[in-house]
Structure formats: structure tokens, C-alpha cells
Write a protein that holds these residues in place. Structure first.
Motif, PDB file in Angstrom:
ATOM      1  N   VAL A  71      15.013 -32.206  49.268  1.00 19.94           N
ATOM      2  CA  VAL A  71      14.558 -33.536  48.880  1.00 19.94           C
ATOM      3  C   VAL A  71      14.692 -34.426  50.111  1.00 19.94           C
ATOM      4  O   VAL A  71      15.781 -34.600  50.648  1.00 19.94           O
ATOM      5  CB  VAL A  71      15.388 -34.081  47.693  1.00 19.94           C
ATOM      6  N   ASN A  76      13.415 -37.991  50.659  1.00 15.71           N
ATOM      7  CA  ASN A  76      12.798 -39.255  50.260  1.00 15.71           C
ATOM      8  C   ASN A  76      12.795 -40.297  51.365  1.00 15.71           C
ATOM      9  O   ASN A  76      12.135 -41.319  51.245  1.00 15.71           O
ATOM     10  CB  ASN A  76      13.502 -39.828  49.028  1.00 15.71           C
ATOM     11  N   SER A 131       6.841 -36.748  46.062  1.00 16.32           N
ATOM     12  CA  SER A 131       7.784 -37.631  45.387  1.00 16.32           C
ATOM     13  C   SER A 131       7.211 -39.034  45.250  1.00 16.32           C
ATOM     14  O   SER A 131       7.781 -39.864  44.549  1.00 16.32           O
ATOM     15  CB  SER A 131       9.110 -37.699  46.163  1.00 16.32           C
ATOM     16  N   GLY A 184      12.323 -38.171  40.472  1.00 17.05           N
ATOM     17  CA  GLY A 184      13.208 -37.019  40.262  1.00 17.05           C
ATOM     18  C   GLY A 184      13.287 -36.616  38.800  1.00 17.05           C
ATOM     19  O   GLY A 184      13.583 -35.471  38.476  1.00 17.05           O
ATOM     20  N   SER A 219      17.944 -35.589  43.785  1.00 14.57           N
ATOM     21  CA  SER A 219      18.301 -34.178  43.982  1.00 14.57           C
ATOM     22  C   SER A 219      19.140 -33.674  42.818  1.00 14.57           C
ATOM     23  O   SER A 219      18.928 -32.576  42.300  1.00 14.57           O
ATOM     24  CB  SER A 219      19.071 -33.996  45.290  1.00 14.57           C
TER      25      SER A 219
END
Length: 153
Positions: A6, A8, A61, A88, A113
Motif C-alpha cells: 500500500v 498512498n 486507491s 481501503g 493496509s
């Protein structure tokens, strides 16, 4: 092993940070060892990740925010970070990942996550980039907000 990283923090399709180079190296190393490594990253950053890690699958995302024209205006990033935390919960993530790896200890990395790992039944790991106690000289409002999010994580 199937690993989902992940990331972001990635904001645009042009900037390449040391952290992105680090994860590109990690990705290449893990793939050479026989693992599958994919990234959960904003669509705006896909060009960078395609160049750095062409063997990785990219899962979005955030399809909405591209900071390319606003790189010096960090105040614009908070809403996209909040949105990426929400995705998420909702993003379609295959259930065959063994590990979900947060690329740093900031809340907008660790929280989604953790949500993804719980949803798909995977283990959770997080990379710590620096020690918070060594960051005392960061006194600006946004720096302090960032450090607070790391403490919450």
C-alpha cells in the motif's frame, strides 16, 4: 508469496522519491526470489510505478486526485489521503495476497493496509522510515499533523 504494498503517499506521475526507488528495488528483489508483488497506489502515480516496477500489478486507491500541478501545495493532499484511507474499505482486492505491506508508518498508509489485510485474511507488515523522537525540529503545522498521524499508527 503474494505481497500487496500500500503506497498512498504517491501523488503524481512524474516525481520519483527515494522511497519509491527503495520499493522498486524491493519489488525486483522479491520477484527474483519467486514472489508476486503488487501495489495499491493512486492512478496518478501509475506511470512512475510502471517504469520502476513493470512486473507489478497496479490496483487503484484513488482515481480522482493528481497532484502533478500542485506539488508545492501540501495542504491539497489531506482530502486525497482521507479518501485513500476510505478506499481501503471498498477497493476490489483479490483475496489471494498473503501479506499487505504498509510502505510507512503514517496513518494514511497503515490504516488502509490494516483494513485490507483484515478483509482478505492476510498478514500485515509496515515499514518504519524514521524515528519520531528525531523529528523534533519539524515545527510547522502540517509537519506536526503528519507526526501526530505517525504516533496514532
Amino acid at each position: 508469496m503474494r505481497i500487496l504494498i500500500v503506497y498512498n503517499t504517491a501523488l503524481d506521475g512524474k516525481s520519483v522519491s527515494g522511497v519509491q526507488r527503495h520499493f522498486a528495488g524491493v519489488c525486483r528483489h522479491w520477484v527474483a526470489q519467486g514472489h508476486t508483488v503488487d501495489f495499491f497506489v493512486a492512478r496518478a502515480a501509475w506511470p512512475v510505478f510502471r517504469d520502476l516496477c513493470p512486473q507489478a500489478k497496479l490496483i487503484s486507491s484513488d482515481d480522482l486526485f493528481d497532484a502533478t500541478g500542485h506539488l508545492g501545495q501540501t495542504w491539497r493532499y489531506f482530502l486525497p489521503y482521507a479518501w485513500r484511507m476510505i478506499t481501503g474499505f471498498t477497493a476490489k482486492i483479490p483475496k489471494d495476497y498473503d501479506v499487505v505491506y504498509a510502505c510507512c508508518q503514517a496513518i494514511f498508509e497503515t490504516y488502509p493496509s490494516r483494513r485490507i489485510a483484515r478483509r482478505i485474511g492476510a498478514a500485515l507488515a509496515a515499514k518504519v522510515h524514521h524515528v519520531l523522537d528525531a523529528q523534533g525540529s519539524r515545527a510547522g503545522f502540517f509537519d506536526q499533523l503528519y507526526l501526530l498521524s505517525e504516533r496514532w499508527s
